[in-house]
Design a protein around this motif. Structure first.
Motif, mmCIF file in Angstrom:
data_model
loop_
_atom_site.group_PDB
_atom_site.id
_atom_site.type_symbol
_atom_site.label_atom_id
_atom_site.label_comp_id
_atom_site.label_asym_id
_atom_site.label_seq_id
_atom_site.Cartn_x
_atom_site.Cartn_y
_atom_site.Cartn_z
ATOM 1 N N GLU A 87 -3.138 -19.448 -9.446
ATOM 2 C CA GLU A 87 -3.538 -18.841 -10.720
ATOM 3 C C GLU A 87 -3.399 -17.320 -10.721
ATOM 4 O OE1 GLU A 87 -5.614 -21.244 -9.253
ATOM 5 O OE2 GLU A 87 -4.760 -22.773 -10.569
ATOM 6 N N HIS A 88 -3.620 -16.695 -9.590
ATOM 7 C CA HIS A 88 -3.571 -15.232 -9.524
ATOM 8 C C HIS A 88 -2.304 -14.715 -8.834
ATOM 9 C CE1 HIS A 88 -7.583 -15.144 -11.116
ATOM 10 N NE2 HIS A 88 -7.977 -15.966 -10.171
ATOM 11 N N MET A 89 -1.369 -15.618 -8.556
ATOM 12 C CA MET A 89 -0.133 -15.204 -7.893
ATOM 13 C C MET A 89 0.713 -14.367 -8.849
ATOM 14 S SD MET A 89 2.811 -17.562 -6.182
ATOM 15 C CE MET A 89 4.082 -16.811 -5.205
ATOM 16 N N ARG A 90 1.231 -13.270 -8.354
ATOM 17 C CA ARG A 90 2.135 -12.396 -9.098
ATOM 18 C C ARG A 90 3.439 -12.327 -8.303
ATOM 19 N NH1 ARG A 90 -1.071 -13.691 -12.112
ATOM 20 N NH2 ARG A 90 -2.598 -12.464 -13.224
ATOM 21 N N PRO A 91 4.426 -13.173 -8.635
ATOM 22 C CA PRO A 91 5.668 -13.175 -7.853
ATOM 23 C C PRO A 91 6.281 -11.781 -7.757
ATOM 24 C CG PRO A 91 5.616 -15.047 -9.341
ATOM 25 C CD PRO A 91 4.452 -14.162 -9.707
ATOM 26 N N HIS A 92 6.729 -11.448 -6.568
ATOM 27 C CA HIS A 92 7.287 -10.117 -6.318
ATOM 28 C C HIS A 92 8.152 -10.154 -5.066
ATOM 29 C CE1 HIS A 92 3.736 -10.329 -3.735
ATOM 30 N NE2 HIS A 92 4.388 -9.504 -2.936
ATOM 31 N N ILE A 93 8.912 -9.096 -4.870
ATOM 32 C CA ILE A 93 9.707 -8.939 -3.655
ATOM 33 C C ILE A 93 9.213 -7.687 -2.948
ATOM 34 C CG2 ILE A 93 12.005 -8.497 -2.719
ATOM 35 C CD1 ILE A 93 13.115 -10.088 -5.091
ATOM 36 N N GLY A 94 8.660 -7.869 -1.769
ATOM 37 C CA GLY A 94 8.198 -6.735 -0.966
ATOM 38 C C GLY A 94 9.386 -5.961 -0.432
ATOM 39 N N ILE A 95 9.335 -4.634 -0.557
ATOM 40 C CA ILE A 95 10.444 -3.814 -0.056
ATOM 41 C C ILE A 95 10.011 -2.851 1.041
ATOM 42 C CG2 ILE A 95 11.819 -4.041 -2.150
ATOM 43 C CD1 ILE A 95 10.858 -1.222 -2.948
ATOM 44 N N ALA A 96 8.702 -2.680 1.227
ATOM 45 C CA ALA A 96 8.211 -1.820 2.309
ATOM 46 C C ALA A 96 6.774 -2.221 2.618
ATOM 47 C CB ALA A 96 8.266 -0.351 1.901
ATOM 48 N N TYR A 97 6.448 -2.220 3.894
ATOM 49 C CA TYR A 97 5.104 -2.574 4.343
ATOM 50 C C TYR A 97 4.576 -1.503 5.278
ATOM 51 C CZ TYR A 97 6.263 -7.217 2.646
ATOM 52 O OH TYR A 97 6.634 -8.276 1.854
ATOM 53 N N SER A 98 3.251 -1.393 5.339
ATOM 54 C CA SER A 98 2.617 -0.476 6.270
ATOM 55 C C SER A 98 1.386 -1.134 6.859
ATOM 56 C CB SER A 98 2.207 0.817 5.556
ATOM 57 O OG SER A 98 1.471 1.630 6.438
ATOM 58 N N ALA A 99 1.276 -1.079 8.156
ATOM 59 C CA ALA A 99 0.097 -1.616 8.833
ATOM 60 C C ALA A 99 -0.986 -0.551 8.999
ATOM 61 C CB ALA A 99 0.485 -2.174 10.195
ATOM 62 N N ALA A 100 -0.650 0.707 8.687
ATOM 63 C CA ALA A 100 -1.607 1.807 8.851
ATOM 64 C C ALA A 100 -2.624 1.812 7.718
ATOM 65 C CB ALA A 100 -0.862 3.137 8.875
ATOM 66 N N ARG A 101 -3.846 2.177 8.044
ATOM 67 C CA ARG A 101 -4.863 2.371 7.011
ATOM 68 C C ARG A 101 -4.592 3.717 6.356
ATOM 69 N NH1 ARG A 101 -8.875 -1.303 7.009
ATOM 70 N NH2 ARG A 101 -9.178 -2.488 8.909
ATOM 71 N N GLN A 102 -4.508 3.701 5.029
ATOM 72 C CA GLN A 102 -4.173 4.922 4.312
ATOM 73 C C GLN A 102 -4.642 4.842 2.870
ATOM 74 O OE1 GLN A 102 0.155 5.170 4.227
ATOM 75 N NE2 GLN A 102 0.206 2.966 4.466
ATOM 76 N N SER A 103 -4.677 5.972 2.232
ATOM 77 C CA SER A 103 -5.030 6.043 0.822
ATOM 78 C C SER A 103 -3.864 5.536 -0.015
ATOM 79 C CB SER A 103 -5.346 7.491 0.440
ATOM 80 O OG SER A 103 -5.457 7.607 -0.961
ATOM 81 N N VAL A 104 -4.159 4.811 -1.078
ATOM 82 C CA VAL A 104 -3.119 4.284 -1.946
ATOM 83 C C VAL A 104 -2.546 5.366 -2.875
ATOM 84 C CG1 VAL A 104 -4.646 3.501 -3.797
ATOM 85 C CG2 VAL A 104 -2.494 2.316 -3.371
#
Length: 161
Positions: A87-104
């Motif tokens: 119900e809450h899925m928003r299909p998308h294509i991820g193009i970059a990921y980060s494992a670091a904790r950071q401000s959005v």
């Protein structure tokens, strides 16, 4: 584009994958190729979060249909856990990921200039079932099965009728 997670790499063995492949093959036989618009304005802007940057895709309906069919294939295989609600899925294509904790905020600010990129249309011709895992700096995967789609049938009448 990741559609559905069947379980942890440590808990899903090859025999469970084989059974899901058999079930998915039957569930996906009726699926035809379809087109998706990919880009920053398909159904919303290029999105940035604290952990990823992603492109939107449209339309969602054929993607959500795939998720339902694959979820049904998973449900036939006991021990893989419940299918996540879509119900809450928003299909998308991820193009970059980060494992670091950071401000959005800085990520969102940097993606604003990319929102003017042109949309790209692509044909979805198959679904791949992969064993996916994350290393320190990347995702890696091993392809387990490919489910090719049929060409769409545009006309079913007799020629000349």
């Amino acid at each position: 584009m990741t559609l559905l997670k069947f379980g942890s790499i440590n808990t899903v063995d090859d025999s469970a994958i084989e059974r899901v492949v058999e079930n998915a093959d039957a569930a996906l036989k009726a699926v035809n190729r379809f087109e998706l618009a990919v880009g920053p304005l398909a159904v919303g802007p290029l999105a940035g979060s604290a952990g990823a940057i992603r492109f939107s895709v449209a339309p969602w309906s054929p993607v959500l249909d795939l998720v339902k069919r694959l979820g049904a294939a998973q449900e036939f295989e006991s021990g893989l856990g419940p299918v996540k609600p879509i119900e809450h899925m928003r299909p998308h294509i991820g193009i970059a990921y980060s494992a670091a904790r950071q401000s959005v905020a800085p990520i969102v600010e940097r993606t604003v200039g990319l929102r003017d990129l042109a949309l790209v249309t692509t044909t979805v011709k198959d679904v791949k079932l992969v064993r996916l895992w994350r290393t320190e700096s990347a995702y890696e995967w091993e392809e387990k099965a490919t489910f090719p789609y049929s060409e769409p049938v545009l006309y079913r009448g007799n020629v000349g009728s």
